[in-house]
Design an enzyme around this catalytic site. Structure first.
Site, PDB file in Angstrom:
ATOM      1  N   GLU A 132       0.883  -1.167   0.000  1.00 32.87           N
ATOM      2  CA  GLU A 132       0.000   0.000   0.000  1.00 32.87           C
ATOM      3  C   GLU A 132       0.920   1.215   0.000  1.00 32.87           C
ATOM      4  O   GLU A 132       1.394   1.655   1.021  1.00 32.87           O
ATOM      5  CB  GLU A 132      -0.925  -0.001   1.218  1.00 32.87           C
ATOM      6  CG  GLU A 132      -2.019   1.047   1.103  1.00 32.87           C
ATOM      7  CD  GLU A 132      -2.883   1.139   2.354  1.00 32.87           C
ATOM      8  OE1 GLU A 132      -2.460   0.658   3.421  1.00 32.87           O
ATOM      9  OE2 GLU A 132      -3.979   1.734   2.261  1.00 32.87           O
ATOM     10  N   ASN A 220     -12.468   5.905   2.181  1.00 35.05           N
ATOM     11  CA  ASN A 220     -11.447   6.308   3.141  1.00 35.05           C
ATOM     12  C   ASN A 220     -10.212   6.743   2.357  1.00 35.05           C
ATOM     13  O   ASN A 220      -9.637   5.967   1.597  1.00 35.05           O
ATOM     14  CB  ASN A 220     -11.078   5.162   4.098  1.00 35.05           C
ATOM     15  CG  ASN A 220     -12.218   4.783   5.008  1.00 35.05           C
ATOM     16  OD1 ASN A 220     -12.660   3.640   5.047  1.00 35.05           O
ATOM     17  ND2 ASN A 220     -12.728   5.747   5.758  1.00 35.05           N
ATOM     18  N   HIS A 252     -14.709   3.168  10.179  1.00 35.85           N
ATOM     19  CA  HIS A 252     -14.211   3.766   8.932  1.00 35.85           C
ATOM     20  C   HIS A 252     -15.344   4.263   8.041  1.00 35.85           C
ATOM     21  O   HIS A 252     -15.162   5.204   7.268  1.00 35.85           O
ATOM     22  CB  HIS A 252     -13.357   2.748   8.165  1.00 35.85           C
ATOM     23  CG  HIS A 252     -11.986   2.594   8.732  1.00 35.85           C
ATOM     24  ND1 HIS A 252     -11.737   1.881   9.875  1.00 35.85           N
ATOM     25  CD2 HIS A 252     -10.798   3.108   8.341  1.00 35.85           C
ATOM     26  CE1 HIS A 252     -10.441   1.941  10.153  1.00 35.85           C
ATOM     27  NE2 HIS A 252      -9.856   2.682   9.241  1.00 35.85           N
ATOM     28  N   ASP A 274      -8.042  -4.280   7.039  1.00 37.20           N
ATOM     29  CA  ASP A 274      -7.058  -3.209   7.275  1.00 37.20           C
ATOM     30  C   ASP A 274      -6.620  -3.217   8.750  1.00 37.20           C
ATOM     31  O   ASP A 274      -6.299  -2.182   9.327  1.00 37.20           O
ATOM     32  CB  ASP A 274      -7.616  -1.830   6.890  1.00 37.20           C
ATOM     33  CG  ASP A 274      -6.514  -0.798   6.656  1.00 37.20           C
ATOM     34  OD1 ASP A 274      -5.327  -1.159   6.730  1.00 37.20           O
ATOM     35  OD2 ASP A 274      -6.848   0.385   6.412  1.00 37.20           O
TER      36      ASP A 274
HETATM   37 ZN    ZN Z   1      -4.872   2.939   3.530  1.00 36.76          ZN
END
Ligand code: ZN
Length: 383
Positions: A132, A220, A252, A274
């Site tokens: 990421e 997000n 989130h 996540d």
């Molecule tokens: Zn992220």
């Protein structure tokens, strides 16, 4: 580990009352032999069996859990994480590295490669690594260190891919050189997901046309949906070839936001956790890569309040999605079939005769009572 179903004595029956196969509930038991499912809908055990067998859950976005941070851990840490993931019904996952100094990747990727080679020995299998970053938007860094964000560079990125089993990359397609990078990664077989991005609709179309196949944690850390610019999020919701990944922890995303995305994306809706190292650890101060984050309840944040990963588990995400209104089969699909299709591996996310025995057994409250990875017993709930 409590021992594997043993091959030399013929198939082992799981003792379940039904199995969820390709979205259909099939009554009867499931038989496993030599690491594979050999029958579904088999003769039920005396008393009818208990629990429903579903395909093992997949998590394509997880930074860590139970005190393990995948960027900085060793093989023992992976073993602990894989065992803990099996307790949540996960049978395969992509350890996910947030944006880091370039020199941090080589060691972490090497450890991940060793963990992948361990297969199902400790529980859930490492299916590859999700990078990421570091090619993310400085406008939407989220919990990523803005000083470590980089401008896309094909040679540099392919060099990172040479260092270990990179399976997925999240990038911001509007950055200079990013579309070339989408093409290069896609050509190499790496799944490209767009995220931490300020891309408008036109750039999103270009990225998806070049082979990007997903959006990372919808709503997000990316450009908002405006009346005349749906942005990358709006595009992802309506493109039939794009997987929508979302963190359904009710922190989130508001529950209605998550449910709206699920209704729009349907079978393309893919749950991710996540999660970071604090998952399963309670409140306190923890690390996310090189950054310090604080956990209070279900909320994980940097000192400035930015959300920084979650303490969600995949079984909880499935229960949350059912709680929003998804059917049992739809919620399980979002944790199995949808991520499997994104990875493009037909042996993942399926429960049928002939498929690898990656199986999670759920009780009536959708709690995980048993998990098999490649036929090996990875978790059994205490009676
Ligand atoms: Zn992220």
């Amino acid at each position: 580990m409590s021992g594997s179903p043993h091959a030399s004595f013929g198939p082992v029956a799981l003792g379940v009352s039904a199995a969820l196969c390709d979205g259909e509930l099939v009554a009867g038991d499931v038989l496993v032999q030599d690491g594979r499912v050999v029958a579904v809908g088999a003769e039920p055990p005396p008393g009818g069996g208990s629990g429903i067998a579903v395909p093992g859950f997949l998590d394509l976005h997880i930074n860590g859990l139970v005190g393990v941070d995948f960027l900085s851990t060793d093989e023992d840490g992976y073993a602990r994480a894989s065992a803990a993931l099996a307790r949540t019904g996960v049978t395969g996952y992509l350890p996910t590295f947030i944006t880091s100094p370039l020199e941090d990747y080589a060691g972490a990727l090497e450890v991940a490669a060793h963990a992948q080679a361990a297969g199902a020995e400790h529980g859930a299998r490492v299916l590859g690594v999700h990078l990421e970053g570091p090619y993310l938007s400085p406008r939407w860094p989220g919990a990523h260190d803005p000083h470590q964000l980089r401008t896309p560079d094909v040679d540099e990125a392919l060099g990172l891919c040479e260092l270990g089993p990179v399976t997925m990359v999240t990038l911001a397609p509007e950055l200079d050189g990013a579309l070339e990078l989408v093409s290069a990664l896609t050509a190499r077989g790496v799944v490209v997901s767009c995220g931490h991005s300020d891309a408008d609709a036109a750039v999103a179309v270009a990225a998806f046309d070049r082979g990007a196949r997903a959006i990372t944690h919808l709503w997000n850390a990316h450009r908002r949906w405006a009346p005349r610019d749906p942005g990358i999020g709006g595009l992802a919701l309506v493109r039939p070839d794009v997987t929508v990944q979302a963190i359904v922890d009710h922190v989130h995303l508001a529950p209605e936001t998550a449910y709206g995305a699920f209704l729009a994306a349907g079978s393309r809706f893919s749950l991710v956790t996540d999660a970071m190292e604090a998952a399963g650890q309670g409140d306190g101060v923890f690390r996310l890569g090189r950054r310090e984050v604080e956990v209070q309840g279900a909320r994980v944040a940097l000192a400035d309040g930015s959300l920084a990963g979650s303490v969600l588990t995949m079984d909880q995400a499935v229960r949350n999605l059912v709680g929003l209104g998804a059917s049992f089969a739809e919620a399980v699909w979002a944790a199995t079939g949808a991520p499997a299709q994104l990875l493009g591996d037909p042996e993942l996310g399926v429960l049928r005769a002939g498929a690898p025995a990656n199986v999670t057994v759920l009780d009536e409250e959708l709690q995980v009572v048993r998990t098999l990875v490649a036929g090996a017993e990875a978790f059994v709930a205490a009676a």
